[in-house]
Scaffold this motif. Structure first.
Motif, PDB file in Angstrom:
ATOM      1  N   VAL A 181     -59.827  16.865 -10.500  1.00 58.56           N
ATOM      2  CA  VAL A 181     -60.404  17.372  -9.254  1.00 58.56           C
ATOM      3  C   VAL A 181     -59.479  18.457  -8.709  1.00 58.56           C
ATOM      4  O   VAL A 181     -58.251  18.323  -8.760  1.00 58.56           O
ATOM      5  N   GLU A 182     -60.071  19.515  -8.185  1.00 61.37           N
ATOM      6  CA  GLU A 182     -59.272  20.556  -7.542  1.00 61.37           C
ATOM      7  C   GLU A 182     -59.803  20.840  -6.147  1.00 61.37           C
ATOM      8  O   GLU A 182     -61.009  20.998  -5.942  1.00 61.37           O
TER       9      GLU A 182
ATOM     10  N   VAL B 106     -55.551  15.168  -9.237  1.00 61.21           N
ATOM     11  CA  VAL B 106     -56.098  16.013  -8.176  1.00 61.21           C
ATOM     12  C   VAL B 106     -55.123  17.145  -7.936  1.00 61.21           C
ATOM     13  O   VAL B 106     -53.928  16.910  -7.700  1.00 61.21           O
ATOM     14  N   LEU B 107     -55.616  18.371  -7.994  1.00 63.31           N
ATOM     15  CA  LEU B 107     -54.802  19.567  -7.784  1.00 63.31           C
ATOM     16  C   LEU B 107     -55.169  20.203  -6.452  1.00 63.31           C
ATOM     17  O   LEU B 107     -56.346  20.295  -6.106  1.00 63.31           O
ATOM     18  N   SER B 108     -54.158  20.662  -5.721  1.00 65.40           N
ATOM     19  CA  SER B 108     -54.436  21.292  -4.433  1.00 65.40           C
ATOM     20  C   SER B 108     -53.513  22.472  -4.163  1.00 65.40           C
ATOM     21  O   SER B 108     -52.294  22.363  -4.311  1.00 65.40           O
TER      22      SER B 108
ATOM     23  N   HIS C 281     -54.880   9.720  -2.328  1.00 65.91           N
ATOM     24  CA  HIS C 281     -54.203   8.543  -2.883  1.00 65.91           C
ATOM     25  C   HIS C 281     -55.213   7.453  -3.220  1.00 65.91           C
ATOM     26  O   HIS C 281     -55.126   6.809  -4.267  1.00 65.91           O
ATOM     27  N   ARG C 282     -56.198   7.261  -2.369  1.00 66.44           N
ATOM     28  CA  ARG C 282     -57.189   6.221  -2.618  1.00 66.44           C
ATOM     29  C   ARG C 282     -58.071   6.539  -3.824  1.00 66.44           C
ATOM     30  O   ARG C 282     -58.450   5.644  -4.571  1.00 66.44           O
ATOM     31  N   VAL C 283     -58.401   7.813  -4.015  1.00 67.23           N
ATOM     32  CA  VAL C 283     -59.342   8.162  -5.085  1.00 67.23           C
ATOM     33  C   VAL C 283     -58.672   8.202  -6.459  1.00 67.23           C
ATOM     34  O   VAL C 283     -59.360   8.115  -7.482  1.00 67.23           O
ATOM     35  N   LEU C 284     -57.355   8.311  -6.498  1.00 66.20           N
ATOM     36  CA  LEU C 284     -56.658   8.372  -7.779  1.00 66.20           C
ATOM     37  C   LEU C 284     -56.575   7.007  -8.446  1.00 66.20           C
ATOM     38  O   LEU C 284     -56.396   5.990  -7.784  1.00 66.20           O
ATOM     39  N   ARG C 285     -56.677   7.001  -9.763  1.00 65.68           N
ATOM     40  CA  ARG C 285     -56.450   5.769 -10.521  1.00 65.68           C
ATOM     41  C   ARG C 285     -54.943   5.503 -10.563  1.00 65.68           C
ATOM     42  O   ARG C 285     -54.124   6.427 -10.408  1.00 65.68           O
TER      43      ARG C 285
END
Length: 208
Positions: A67-68, A137-139, A159-163
């Protein structure tokens, strides 16, 4: 939506498309910065050195969903898609319709999805596209200039969406993003890339 609103929406969309074709990638990026400077980190896309260093820790063999946030004109999109496994997916999220329109018109890869929305809603967006969690996730969002409360909300949702074992990859011109990350990520690796305009701080927050 009434006929007047439909006409106006169609006119605005047509104008964005014509502008994109006339200005090209750099013009689109610059226009997005000028229209929303607080939501875009720089008027110049990231350098290839920043891209290589930022993506270096990613385990591409195990990455199913990348995800970016704030993809702009797709500076990271092609490098990610080149590395991503054949059955993987890349979802990019941006609040600027100019960028989303441009990406949808220029990137034709079945693994790619561009979403007009807020990074704070990443959990809902990921679920709506059939995924349980993100691997990375990249931002490049400018945490130091985001509206009050948005930065902390994005860090928490990420943090919640990451495995478990996944990572939040952040590149910034200041170290403030690390403060938001530190409230949720116990392990944060850091780096620096001077071959970029401007030189930038790099962070990798790991969900242990």
């Amino acid at each position: 939506m009434n006929d007047t609103n439909q006409f106006a929406a169609g006119r605005d969309r047509s104008l964005r498309e014509r502008t994109g074709r006339l200005l090209g990638q750099w013009g689109v990026f610059a226009r997005g910065f000028l229209e929303h400077p607080r939501m875009v980190g720089s008027v110049i896309p990231s350098s290839r050195f920043t891209i290589e260093k930022m993506l270096a820790p990613v385990d591409w063999d195990s990455c199913k969903l990348f995800v970016e946030y704030g993809p702009g004109v797709g500076t990271f999109c092609e490098p990610v898609l080149e590395r991503l496994r054949a059955d993987g997916a890349l979802i990019v999220i941006d609040t600027n319709p100019l960028y989303i329109d441009y990406l949808r018109r220029t990137i034709h890869d079945p693994r790619f999805t561009a979403v007009l929305g807020s990074a704070a809603d990443v959990e809902r967006i990921v679920a709506e596209h059939g995924h349980d969690a993100a691997d990375y996730v990249l931002s490049g969002l400018p945490f130091s200039t985001l509206p009050a409360g948005v930065g902390p909300a994005i860090a928490a949702a990420t943090h919640r969406v990451l495995r478990p074992g996944g990572a939040f990859l952040v590149y910034q011109f200041s170290k403030r993003a690390r403060d938001f990350m530190a409230k949720h990520f116990d392990q944060i690796d850091s780096g620096y890339e001077w071959r970029n305009v401007l030189p930038c701080e790099l962070f990798w927050g790991w969900k242990t």
